[in-house]
Design an enzyme around this catalytic site. Structure first.
Site, mmCIF file in Angstrom:
data_model
loop_
_atom_site.group_PDB
_atom_site.id
_atom_site.type_symbol
_atom_site.label_atom_id
_atom_site.label_comp_id
_atom_site.label_asym_id
_atom_site.label_seq_id
_atom_site.Cartn_x
_atom_site.Cartn_y
_atom_site.Cartn_z
ATOM 1 N N PHE A 151 -8.251 2.392 -8.262
ATOM 2 C CA PHE A 151 -7.958 1.172 -7.952
ATOM 3 C C PHE A 151 -6.478 1.180 -8.072
ATOM 4 O O PHE A 151 -5.898 1.362 -8.912
ATOM 5 C CB PHE A 151 -8.772 0.178 -8.467
ATOM 6 C CG PHE A 151 -8.778 -1.321 -8.139
ATOM 7 C CD1 PHE A 151 -9.651 -1.538 -6.982
ATOM 8 C CD2 PHE A 151 -7.619 -2.101 -8.281
ATOM 9 C CE1 PHE A 151 -9.657 -2.550 -6.454
ATOM 10 C CE2 PHE A 151 -7.874 -3.407 -7.510
ATOM 11 C CZ PHE A 151 -8.370 -3.502 -6.826
ATOM 12 N N ARG A 164 0.863 -7.823 -7.834
ATOM 13 C CA ARG A 164 1.442 -8.070 -6.426
ATOM 14 C C ARG A 164 3.035 -7.725 -6.256
ATOM 15 O O ARG A 164 3.322 -7.354 -5.141
ATOM 16 C CB ARG A 164 1.049 -9.271 -5.758
ATOM 17 C CG ARG A 164 -0.361 -9.178 -5.205
ATOM 18 C CD ARG A 164 -0.675 -10.315 -4.420
ATOM 19 N NE ARG A 164 -2.045 -11.175 -4.209
ATOM 20 C CZ ARG A 164 -2.968 -10.557 -3.587
ATOM 21 N NH1 ARG A 164 -2.750 -9.470 -3.033
ATOM 22 N NH2 ARG A 164 -4.153 -11.308 -3.770
HETATM 23 P P1 IMP Z 1 -12.634 -3.103 2.757
HETATM 24 O O1 IMP Z 1 -13.795 -4.224 3.393
HETATM 25 O O2 IMP Z 1 -13.931 -2.507 1.664
HETATM 26 O O3 IMP Z 1 -12.152 -1.913 3.495
HETATM 27 O O4 IMP Z 1 -11.842 -3.907 1.678
HETATM 28 C C1 IMP Z 1 -10.418 -4.049 2.090
HETATM 29 C C2 IMP Z 1 -10.052 -5.012 0.806
HETATM 30 O O5 IMP Z 1 -10.298 -4.744 -0.239
HETATM 31 C C3 IMP Z 1 -8.571 -4.597 0.984
HETATM 32 O O6 IMP Z 1 -7.949 -5.797 1.956
HETATM 33 C C4 IMP Z 1 -8.117 -5.094 -0.545
HETATM 34 O O7 IMP Z 1 -7.998 -6.578 -0.422
HETATM 35 C C5 IMP Z 1 -9.184 -4.630 -1.193
HETATM 36 N N1 IMP Z 1 -9.027 -3.386 -1.876
HETATM 37 C C6 IMP Z 1 -9.789 -2.199 -1.914
HETATM 38 N N2 IMP Z 1 -9.386 -1.486 -2.665
HETATM 39 C C7 IMP Z 1 -8.252 -1.759 -3.272
HETATM 40 C C8 IMP Z 1 -7.490 -1.423 -4.322
HETATM 41 O O8 IMP Z 1 -7.363 -0.187 -4.783
HETATM 42 N N3 IMP Z 1 -6.592 -2.287 -4.800
HETATM 43 C C9 IMP Z 1 -6.169 -3.517 -4.154
HETATM 44 N N4 IMP Z 1 -7.214 -3.999 -3.442
HETATM 45 C C10 IMP Z 1 -8.185 -3.194 -2.890
#
Ligand code: IMP
Length: 174
Positions: A151, A164
């Site tokens: 993460f 952020r």
């Molecule tokens: P997805 O729909 O699973 O592709 O999710 C994408 C969203 O998940 C991103 O826009 C982020 O808000 C959040 N996200 C996924 N992995 C991370 C991470 O490692 N750090 C912070 N946000 C994450």
């Protein structure tokens, strides 16, 4: 405050160099285009601000926001739009700017949602790509860095709305 342990993975200098490379590529690919850059809130705001300032072509900007429902750091599968764009995109070139692609569900949903308005083209530019974590097949057109797992925070990305503002990118250590 209980600080989480984290380790730097991309320094601000490395990030700036890579963002410039992507901006150069986008500037070449969209010469003469009526380009609308759509940033996905909140995570993409810093990347997008750097990217468009490093591009040497004009563009319009708008923002969308989506919520994905699930537990903790894992998105669960249900994506809902909570703020739509306000610009008419019919016949225009759209570049979606996202902070990170994980399962691919958010981008699959958003590209589907925006294509219904008949833009001329839609491409996706992601700062980070966790390619191995996909639940649906999704390919971004421009990617800053590919990461395996973990993460990450900083440069717009948060954990529970924290971190952020950090100019470098870190991986959170368990
Ligand atoms: P997805 O729909 O699973 O592709 O999710 C994408 C969203 O998940 C991103 O826009 C982020 O808000 C959040 N996200 C996924 N992995 C991370 C991470 O490692 N750090 C912070 N946000 C994450």
């Amino acid at each position: 405050m209980n600080e989480m342990s984290k380790e730097i993975i991309f320094s601000r200098a490395v990030i700036q160099k890579r963002v410039q490379e992507i901006a150069d590529q986008i500037s070449k690919d969209y010469v003469g285009s009526d380009l609308v850059v759509v940033g996905i809130l909140r995570g993409a705001f810093i990347f997008m601000a750097d990217l468009i300032r490093m591009m040497n072509i004009p563009c319009k900007v708008d923002f969308a926001r989506v919520a994905s429902y699930g537990a903790g750091a894992e998105s669960f599968g249900k994506v809902v739009m909570t703020k739509d764009i306000e610009t008419s995109i019919r016949g225009r070139d759209i570049l979606i700017v996202e902070d990170i692609i994980d399962t691919g569900l958010t981008m699959q949903y958003l590209t589907g949602w925006l294509s219904e308005r008949n833009p001329r083209s839609i491409k996706v530019c992601a700062f980070l790509d966790k390619r191995k974590k996909r639940k649906v097949s999704f390919h971004a057109d421009y990617v800053g860095f590919t990461i395996d797992d973990g993460f990450v925070v900083g440069y717009g990305l948060d954990f529970d709305e924290k971190y952020r503002f950090l100019p470098d990118v870190y991986v959170i250590k368990q």
